[in-house]
Design a protein around this motif. Structure first.
Motif, PDB file in Angstrom:
ATOM      1  N   UNK A 260     -20.831   9.903  52.391  1.00 26.30           N
ATOM      2  CA  UNK A 260     -19.498  10.444  52.143  1.00 26.30           C
ATOM      3  C   UNK A 260     -19.124  11.546  53.112  1.00 26.30           C
ATOM      4  N   UNK A 261     -19.999  11.843  54.059  1.00 30.47           N
ATOM      5  CA  UNK A 261     -19.798  12.915  55.031  1.00 30.47           C
ATOM      6  C   UNK A 261     -19.709  12.323  56.432  1.00 30.47           C
ATOM      7  N   UNK A 262     -18.790  11.420  56.652  1.00 30.27           N
ATOM      8  CA  UNK A 262     -18.686  10.749  57.943  1.00 30.27           C
ATOM      9  C   UNK A 262     -17.924  11.565  58.972  1.00 30.27           C
ATOM     10  N   UNK A 263     -17.750  10.978  60.136  1.00 30.83           N
ATOM     11  CA  UNK A 263     -17.006  11.638  61.204  1.00 30.83           C
ATOM     12  C   UNK A 263     -15.518  11.700  60.853  1.00 30.83           C
ATOM     13  N   UNK A 264     -14.748  12.522  61.557  1.00 29.84           N
ATOM     14  CA  UNK A 264     -13.306  12.531  61.324  1.00 29.84           C
ATOM     15  C   UNK A 264     -12.714  11.173  61.717  1.00 29.84           C
ATOM     16  N   UNK A 265     -11.892  10.604  60.831  1.00 26.64           N
ATOM     17  CA  UNK A 265     -11.344   9.264  61.037  1.00 26.64           C
ATOM     18  C   UNK A 265      -9.838   9.302  60.864  1.00 26.64           C
ATOM     19  N   UNK A 266      -9.137   8.645  61.796  1.00 28.59           N
ATOM     20  CA  UNK A 266      -7.683   8.513  61.694  1.00 28.59           C
ATOM     21  C   UNK A 266      -7.334   7.061  61.385  1.00 28.59           C
ATOM     22  N   UNK A 267      -6.131   6.845  60.903  1.00 28.05           N
ATOM     23  CA  UNK A 267      -5.684   5.504  60.539  1.00 28.05           C
ATOM     24  C   UNK A 267      -5.420   4.670  61.794  1.00 28.05           C
ATOM     25  N   UNK A 268      -6.117   3.535  61.958  1.00 29.42           N
ATOM     26  CA  UNK A 268      -5.934   2.738  63.174  1.00 29.42           C
ATOM     27  C   UNK A 268      -4.546   2.122  63.298  1.00 29.42           C
ATOM     28  N   UNK A 269      -3.927   1.762  62.178  1.00 29.10           N
ATOM     29  CA  UNK A 269      -2.624   1.084  62.233  1.00 29.10           C
ATOM     30  C   UNK A 269      -1.537   1.994  62.767  1.00 29.10           C
ATOM     31  N   UNK A 270      -1.570   3.254  62.383  1.00 27.67           N
ATOM     32  CA  UNK A 270      -0.567   4.186  62.889  1.00 27.67           C
ATOM     33  C   UNK A 270      -0.793   4.467  64.373  1.00 27.67           C
ATOM     34  N   UNK A 271      -2.050   4.607  64.763  1.00 27.56           N
ATOM     35  CA  UNK A 271      -2.364   4.808  66.187  1.00 27.56           C
ATOM     36  C   UNK A 271      -1.902   3.599  66.997  1.00 27.56           C
ATOM     37  N   UNK A 272      -2.210   2.398  66.519  1.00 30.54           N
ATOM     38  CA  UNK A 272      -1.827   1.185  67.251  1.00 30.54           C
ATOM     39  C   UNK A 272      -0.313   1.019  67.344  1.00 30.54           C
ATOM     40  N   UNK A 273       0.427   1.471  66.347  1.00 32.58           N
ATOM     41  CA  UNK A 273       1.893   1.399  66.417  1.00 32.58           C
ATOM     42  C   UNK A 273       2.419   2.250  67.564  1.00 32.58           C
ATOM     43  N   UNK A 274       1.854   3.431  67.737  1.00 40.23           N
ATOM     44  CA  UNK A 274       2.303   4.293  68.836  1.00 40.23           C
ATOM     45  C   UNK A 274       1.857   3.715  70.178  1.00 40.23           C
ATOM     46  N   UNK A 275       0.646   3.161  70.224  1.00 36.69           N
ATOM     47  CA  UNK A 275       0.188   2.505  71.457  1.00 36.69           C
ATOM     48  C   UNK A 275       1.120   1.345  71.789  1.00 36.69           C
ATOM     49  N   UNK A 276       1.487   0.550  70.804  1.00 35.20           N
ATOM     50  CA  UNK A 276       2.399  -0.585  71.027  1.00 35.20           C
ATOM     51  C   UNK A 276       3.729  -0.123  71.601  1.00 35.20           C
TER      52      UNK A 276
END
Length: 185
Positions: free
Chosen positions: A48-64
């Motif tokens: 439960x103590x993983x690395x910082x994670x961001x939402x891939x779908x929101x990142x991919x929308x901006x990349x698109x």
């Protein structure tokens, strides 16, 4: 037949600031890569103590929105962790934003406890495989643009038609995940 080698980046969605991943995706196109793919995780650690994670779908929308050629997508999206109707809308929207450049990689997901069990979602591989198969059937039906309904073991969908449809013809060789329906296996 001419074989063309394509190059892509598969990157963990680990970041404190999503702009670092956005910049990497935009730079990947500028540097000549053919694909930019993000992992799809929630915690990525059974503790439960993983690395910082961001939402891939929101990142991919901006990349698109900031690229024009590179294929984008997830490697892999654990369909058993998602509501397939929400995933259908997200992938359709991203496919429309990108002009048909989405590749959806799918699987049952891991780590079982870190991305599922911590949230009291099923951790058993067989159950997650059933959820994957059924979820893909729901996705295909909703992506079709036709009226769709389904009553399965895990998902029930009353008659509905999703619009708009994706640019690509889902479940074809044009880029969506290579998926073989259970009846054809």
């Amino acid at each position: 037949m001419v074989t063309v080698m394509r190059r892509g980046l598969a990157v963990p969605c680990f970041a404190e600031d999503p702009r670092a991943l956005i910049d990497l995706g935009v730079d990947a196109e500028r540097m000549g890569f053919d694909g930019f793919f993000l992992w799809d995780h929630i915690v990525f650690a059974d503790s439960g103590e993983g690395p910082p994670i961001v939402d891939p779908w929101q990142v991919l929308a901006v990349v698109a929105a900031n690229t024009s050629r590179i294929r984008i997508g997830t490697l892999i999206t654990p369909v058993p962790r998602r509501r397939p109707w929400q995933l259908a809308k997200e992938t359709t929207t991203l496919d429309l934003l990108s002009g048909g450049r989405v590749t959806l990689g799918v699987g049952i997901g891991s780590p079982a406890h870190g991305d599922f069990g911590i949230f009291h979602e099923p951790t058993d591989e067989r159950i997650r495989a059933e959820l994957l198969d059924e979820g893909l059937d729901v996705l295909a039906g909703l992506w079709s643009g036709e009226r769709f309904s389904m009553r399965g073991k895990h998902f029930t969908v009353e008659p509905v038609r999703f619009a708009p449809s994706p640019v690509q013809r889902p479940r074809s060789r044009s880029g969506w995940a290579g998926y073989c329906p259970p009846a054809a296996r």
